[in-house]
Motif scaffolding. Structure first.
Motif, PDB file in Angstrom:
ATOM      1  N   ALA A  53      47.204  25.849  51.113  1.00  0.00           N
ATOM      2  CA  ALA A  53      46.466  26.081  49.870  1.00  0.00           C
ATOM      3  C   ALA A  53      44.978  26.284  50.140  1.00  0.00           C
ATOM      4  CB  ALA A  53      46.679  24.906  48.918  1.00  0.00           C
ATOM      5  N   ALA A  54      44.436  25.555  51.106  1.00  0.00           N
ATOM      6  CA  ALA A  54      43.015  25.684  51.431  1.00  0.00           C
ATOM      7  C   ALA A  54      42.697  27.056  51.996  1.00  0.00           C
ATOM      8  CB  ALA A  54      42.599  24.593  52.419  1.00  0.00           C
ATOM      9  N   ARG A  55      43.593  27.565  52.843  1.00  0.00           N
ATOM     10  CA  ARG A  55      43.328  28.891  53.411  1.00  0.00           C
ATOM     11  C   ARG A  55      43.422  29.973  52.345  1.00  0.00           C
ATOM     12  NH1 ARG A  55      45.563  32.191  58.713  1.00  0.00           N
ATOM     13  NH2 ARG A  55      43.465  32.865  59.332  1.00  0.00           N
ATOM     14  N   ILE A  56      44.363  29.826  51.426  1.00  0.00           N
ATOM     15  CA  ILE A  56      44.449  30.767  50.314  1.00  0.00           C
ATOM     16  C   ILE A  56      43.188  30.663  49.452  1.00  0.00           C
ATOM     17  CG2 ILE A  56      45.720  31.431  48.247  1.00  0.00           C
ATOM     18  CD1 ILE A  56      47.124  32.074  50.908  1.00  0.00           C
ATOM     19  N   GLY A  57      42.719  29.428  49.225  1.00  0.00           N
ATOM     20  CA  GLY A  57      41.500  29.235  48.454  1.00  0.00           C
ATOM     21  C   GLY A  57      40.299  29.924  49.088  1.00  0.00           C
ATOM     22  N   TRP A  58      40.197  29.822  50.409  1.00  0.00           N
ATOM     23  CA  TRP A  58      39.114  30.499  51.135  1.00  0.00           C
ATOM     24  C   TRP A  58      39.202  32.011  50.937  1.00  0.00           C
ATOM     25  CZ3 TRP A  58      34.774  31.565  53.374  1.00  0.00           C
ATOM     26  CH2 TRP A  58      34.688  32.562  54.346  1.00  0.00           C
ATOM     27  N   TRP A  59      40.415  32.552  51.002  1.00  0.00           N
ATOM     28  CA  TRP A  59      40.579  33.997  50.833  1.00  0.00           C
ATOM     29  C   TRP A  59      40.285  34.433  49.398  1.00  0.00           C
ATOM     30  CZ3 TRP A  59      45.616  33.912  54.143  1.00  0.00           C
ATOM     31  CH2 TRP A  59      45.289  34.112  55.498  1.00  0.00           C
ATOM     32  N   ILE A  60      40.597  33.576  48.426  1.00  0.00           N
ATOM     33  CA  ILE A  60      40.251  33.910  47.036  1.00  0.00           C
ATOM     34  C   ILE A  60      38.746  34.063  46.892  1.00  0.00           C
ATOM     35  CG2 ILE A  60      40.194  33.016  44.666  1.00  0.00           C
ATOM     36  CD1 ILE A  60      42.931  31.755  45.190  1.00  0.00           C
ATOM     37  N   VAL A  61      38.003  33.102  47.441  1.00  0.00           N
ATOM     38  CA  VAL A  61      36.539  33.174  47.384  1.00  0.00           C
ATOM     39  C   VAL A  61      36.029  34.414  48.098  1.00  0.00           C
ATOM     40  CG1 VAL A  61      34.406  32.043  48.120  1.00  0.00           C
ATOM     41  CG2 VAL A  61      36.284  30.676  47.169  1.00  0.00           C
ATOM     42  N   LEU A  62      36.572  34.690  49.275  1.00  0.00           N
ATOM     43  CA  LEU A  62      36.086  35.809  50.077  1.00  0.00           C
ATOM     44  C   LEU A  62      36.394  37.157  49.422  1.00  0.00           C
ATOM     45  CD1 LEU A  62      34.620  36.444  52.689  1.00  0.00           C
ATOM     46  CD2 LEU A  62      36.830  36.517  53.863  1.00  0.00           C
ATOM     47  N   THR A  63      37.615  37.329  48.919  1.00  0.00           N
ATOM     48  CA  THR A  63      37.969  38.607  48.298  1.00  0.00           C
ATOM     49  C   THR A  63      37.219  38.835  46.991  1.00  0.00           C
ATOM     50  OG1 THR A  63      39.906  37.551  47.256  1.00  0.00           O
ATOM     51  CG2 THR A  63      40.272  38.743  49.321  1.00  0.00           C
ATOM     52  N   GLN A  64      36.878  37.756  46.279  1.00  0.00           N
ATOM     53  CA  GLN A  64      36.095  37.912  45.052  1.00  0.00           C
ATOM     54  C   GLN A  64      34.635  38.230  45.351  1.00  0.00           C
ATOM     55  OE1 GLN A  64      37.186  37.979  41.816  1.00  0.00           O
ATOM     56  NE2 GLN A  64      39.189  37.990  42.822  1.00  0.00           N
ATOM     57  N   ALA A  65      34.134  37.761  46.487  1.00  0.00           N
ATOM     58  CA  ALA A  65      32.729  37.968  46.827  1.00  0.00           C
ATOM     59  C   ALA A  65      32.471  39.311  47.500  1.00  0.00           C
ATOM     60  CB  ALA A  65      32.235  36.842  47.732  1.00  0.00           C
ATOM     61  N   MET A  66      33.467  39.851  48.196  1.00  0.00           N
ATOM     62  CA  MET A  66      33.245  41.054  48.986  1.00  0.00           C
ATOM     63  C   MET A  66      33.378  42.313  48.145  1.00  0.00           C
ATOM     64  SD  MET A  66      36.773  41.453  51.182  1.00  0.00           S
ATOM     65  CE  MET A  66      36.354  43.077  51.797  1.00  0.00           C
ATOM     66  N   TYR A  67      32.942  43.418  48.721  1.00  0.00           N
ATOM     67  CA  TYR A  67      33.012  44.710  48.053  1.00  0.00           C
ATOM     68  C   TYR A  67      34.377  45.348  48.254  1.00  0.00           C
ATOM     69  CZ  TYR A  67      32.488  49.665  47.185  1.00  0.00           C
ATOM     70  OH  TYR A  67      32.672  50.941  46.728  1.00  0.00           O
ATOM     71  N   PHE A  68      34.920  45.920  47.178  1.00  0.00           N
ATOM     72  CA  PHE A  68      36.128  46.722  47.239  1.00  0.00           C
ATOM     73  C   PHE A  68      35.850  48.052  46.542  1.00  0.00           C
ATOM     74  CE2 PHE A  68      38.561  43.206  48.716  1.00  0.00           C
ATOM     75  CZ  PHE A  68      39.799  43.699  49.119  1.00  0.00           C
ATOM     76  N   PRO A  69      36.227  49.183  47.143  1.00  0.00           N
ATOM     77  CA  PRO A  69      36.074  50.475  46.471  1.00  0.00           C
ATOM     78  C   PRO A  69      37.001  50.554  45.261  1.00  0.00           C
ATOM     79  CG  PRO A  69      37.327  50.732  48.494  1.00  0.00           C
ATOM     80  CD  PRO A  69      36.816  49.318  48.493  1.00  0.00           C
ATOM     81  N   PRO A  70      36.688  51.418  44.303  1.00  0.00           N
ATOM     82  CA  PRO A  70      37.482  51.481  43.055  1.00  0.00           C
ATOM     83  C   PRO A  70      38.958  51.797  43.265  1.00  0.00           C
ATOM     84  CG  PRO A  70      35.416  52.684  42.832  1.00  0.00           C
ATOM     85  CD  PRO A  70      35.535  52.318  44.273  1.00  0.00           C
ATOM     86  N   TYR A  71      39.295  52.511  44.338  1.00  0.00           N
ATOM     87  CA  TYR A  71      40.683  52.911  44.537  1.00  0.00           C
ATOM     88  C   TYR A  71      41.510  51.869  45.287  1.00  0.00           C
ATOM     89  CZ  TYR A  71      38.436  54.524  48.871  1.00  0.00           C
ATOM     90  OH  TYR A  71      37.698  54.603  50.019  1.00  0.00           O
ATOM     91  N   LEU A  72      40.930  50.707  45.581  1.00  0.00           N
ATOM     92  CA  LEU A  72      41.672  49.603  46.177  1.00  0.00           C
ATOM     93  C   LEU A  72      41.630  48.396  45.249  1.00  0.00           C
ATOM     94  CD1 LEU A  72      40.648  49.661  49.965  1.00  0.00           C
ATOM     95  CD2 LEU A  72      42.708  50.592  48.911  1.00  0.00           C
ATOM     96  N   SER A  73      42.655  47.567  45.327  1.00  0.00           N
ATOM     97  CA  SER A  73      42.744  46.382  44.478  1.00  0.00           C
ATOM     98  C   SER A  73      42.559  45.118  45.304  1.00  0.00           C
ATOM     99  CB  SER A  73      44.109  46.344  43.769  1.00  0.00           C
ATOM    100  OG  SER A  73      44.322  45.100  43.138  1.00  0.00           O
ATOM    101  N   ARG A  74      41.541  44.332  44.933  1.00  0.00           N
ATOM    102  CA  ARG A  74      41.328  43.076  45.645  1.00  0.00           C
ATOM    103  C   ARG A  74      42.469  42.093  45.357  1.00  0.00           C
ATOM    104  NH1 ARG A  74      36.253  41.791  45.280  1.00  0.00           N
ATOM    105  NH2 ARG A  74      35.579  43.654  44.148  1.00  0.00           N
ATOM    106  N   THR A  75      43.054  42.171  44.156  1.00  0.00           N
ATOM    107  CA  THR A  75      44.163  41.273  43.812  1.00  0.00           C
ATOM    108  C   THR A  75      45.386  41.553  44.675  1.00  0.00           C
ATOM    109  OG1 THR A  75      43.386  41.117  41.519  1.00  0.00           O
ATOM    110  CG2 THR A  75      45.671  40.477  41.958  1.00  0.00           C
ATOM    111  N   LYS A  76      45.693  42.836  44.866  1.00  0.00           N
ATOM    112  CA  LYS A  76      46.843  43.194  45.690  1.00  0.00           C
ATOM    113  C   LYS A  76      46.615  42.795  47.147  1.00  0.00           C
ATOM    114  CE  LYS A  76      48.650  46.950  42.845  1.00  0.00           C
ATOM    115  NZ  LYS A  76      48.954  48.413  42.774  1.00  0.00           N
ATOM    116  N   TYR A  77      45.374  42.936  47.610  1.00  0.00           N
ATOM    117  CA  TYR A  77      45.115  42.521  48.984  1.00  0.00           C
ATOM    118  C   TYR A  77      45.247  41.008  49.120  1.00  0.00           C
ATOM    119  CZ  TYR A  77      43.039  41.838  53.545  1.00  0.00           C
ATOM    120  OH  TYR A  77      42.834  41.459  54.848  1.00  0.00           O
ATOM    121  N   LEU A  78      44.834  40.279  48.090  1.00  0.00           N
ATOM    122  CA  LEU A  78      44.996  38.823  48.117  1.00  0.00           C
ATOM    123  C   LEU A  78      46.481  38.456  48.205  1.00  0.00           C
ATOM    124  CD1 LEU A  78      43.803  35.985  47.944  1.00  0.00           C
ATOM    125  CD2 LEU A  78      43.843  36.189  45.453  1.00  0.00           C
ATOM    126  N   VAL A  79      47.323  39.193  47.487  1.00  0.00           N
ATOM    127  CA  VAL A  79      48.769  38.960  47.578  1.00  0.00           C
ATOM    128  C   VAL A  79      49.252  39.209  49.010  1.00  0.00           C
ATOM    129  CG1 VAL A  79      51.045  39.734  46.797  1.00  0.00           C
ATOM    130  CG2 VAL A  79      49.180  39.490  45.150  1.00  0.00           C
TER     131      VAL A  79
END
Length: 265
Positions: free
Chosen positions: A43-69
């Motif tokens: 759970a902690a590692r997933i939590g770290w990735w949630i923070v990181l994917t929300q903070a980083m840049y994603f281009p409009p044609y990619l989904s940060r939510t799908k990458y988190l999955v």
């Protein structure tokens, strides 16, 4: 929108950050002794990735939510690899735990005006992460059976759960390639994946081989089935002249793998 975020970490910086933090997680899991501690680690590692994917840049044609999955799926594969690896292959398990998410972050394009073709290597790596997750699911099941943690009817239950998770990953990856959940054919093929994977997993469970070998083989067969069904669901359908060559190559490689690489007990 991605461009309006107050915090927008560059993908390469996000990759470097995850690379360093991964060493902390590897040090942490090496001292864990019970299931609840491992669950907290997961759970902690997933939590770290949630923070990181929300903070980083994603281009409009990619989904940060799908990458988190995809990250969650690959963590499902990484965890049993780290837990059940023996001293001879723990180095490779740790290397996979670091490299798999690192490369995914690294492949995220850093500009919104980048060609959308840049999505292809990212998407293919995300699929490889899911393939690794499928292998990890079956590795965990086979290891639990090998160490007699589960037995009897629990084995059947484990095969059903592993098959359901594999089927869910199949649907997620179809969606990544533009195949939506519509029409009876989609659900028929998804049901076939569940049945085929469950049967393959049940048969491989009876083989006198190690759980690393069996899980790798199940994931390999799943990939072949998933790919053929994906083509079948596409508008162009299956190009059989081309796929006959693909199937023949995979068949030959499987024979070579089982005959000359696998150590039968």
């Amino acid at each position: 929108m991605n461009e309006k975020r107050l915090i927008s970490v560059h993908p390469k910086l996000a990759a470097a950050s995850d690379f360093l933090v991964s060493f902390i997680f590897l040090w942490w899991i090496s001292g864990l002794q019970n299931v609840w501690a491992v669950a907290i680690w997961f759970a902690a590692r997933i939590g770290w990735w949630i923070v990181l994917t929300q903070a980083m840049y994603f281009p409009p044609y990619l989904s940060r939510t799908k990458y988190l999955v995809s990250l969650i799926i690959v963590n499902v594969g990484i965890l049993p690899l780290l837990v059940f690896s023996d001293p001879s292959n723990i180095f490779y398990a740790r290397l996979a735990a670091i490299i798999l998410p690192f490369v995914g972050f690294w492949l995220v394009p850093s500009q919104s005006d980048s060609l959308s073709v840049m999505k292809k290597p990212f998407r293919r790596w995300s699929f490889f992460m899911s393939l690794f997750g499928v292998a990890g699911i079956w590795l965990a099941l086979q290891a639990l059976i090998t160490f007699q943690v589960i037995a009897g009817a629990w084995i059947l239950g484990g095969i059903i759960i592993a098959s359901l998770l594999t089927t869910m990953i199949s649907a997620f990856e179809w969606n990544e390639y533009g195949i939506k959940a519509k029409g009876s054919k989609y659900f028929v093929l998804l049901s076939l994946i569940f049945l085929l994977v469950a049967e393959i997993g049940g048969i491989v469970y009876l083989w006198p081989v190690g759980y690393f070998v069996s899980s790798f083989f199940v994931a390999w067969l799943w990939y072949v089935i998933w790919l053929l069904f994906r083509f079948d669901l596409s508008e162009s359908g299956i190009n059989w002249p081309r796929q006959r060559f693909f199937l023949a190559v995979n068949f030959i490689l499987m024979i070579v793998y089982l005959a000359f690489v696998v150590r039968w007990k």
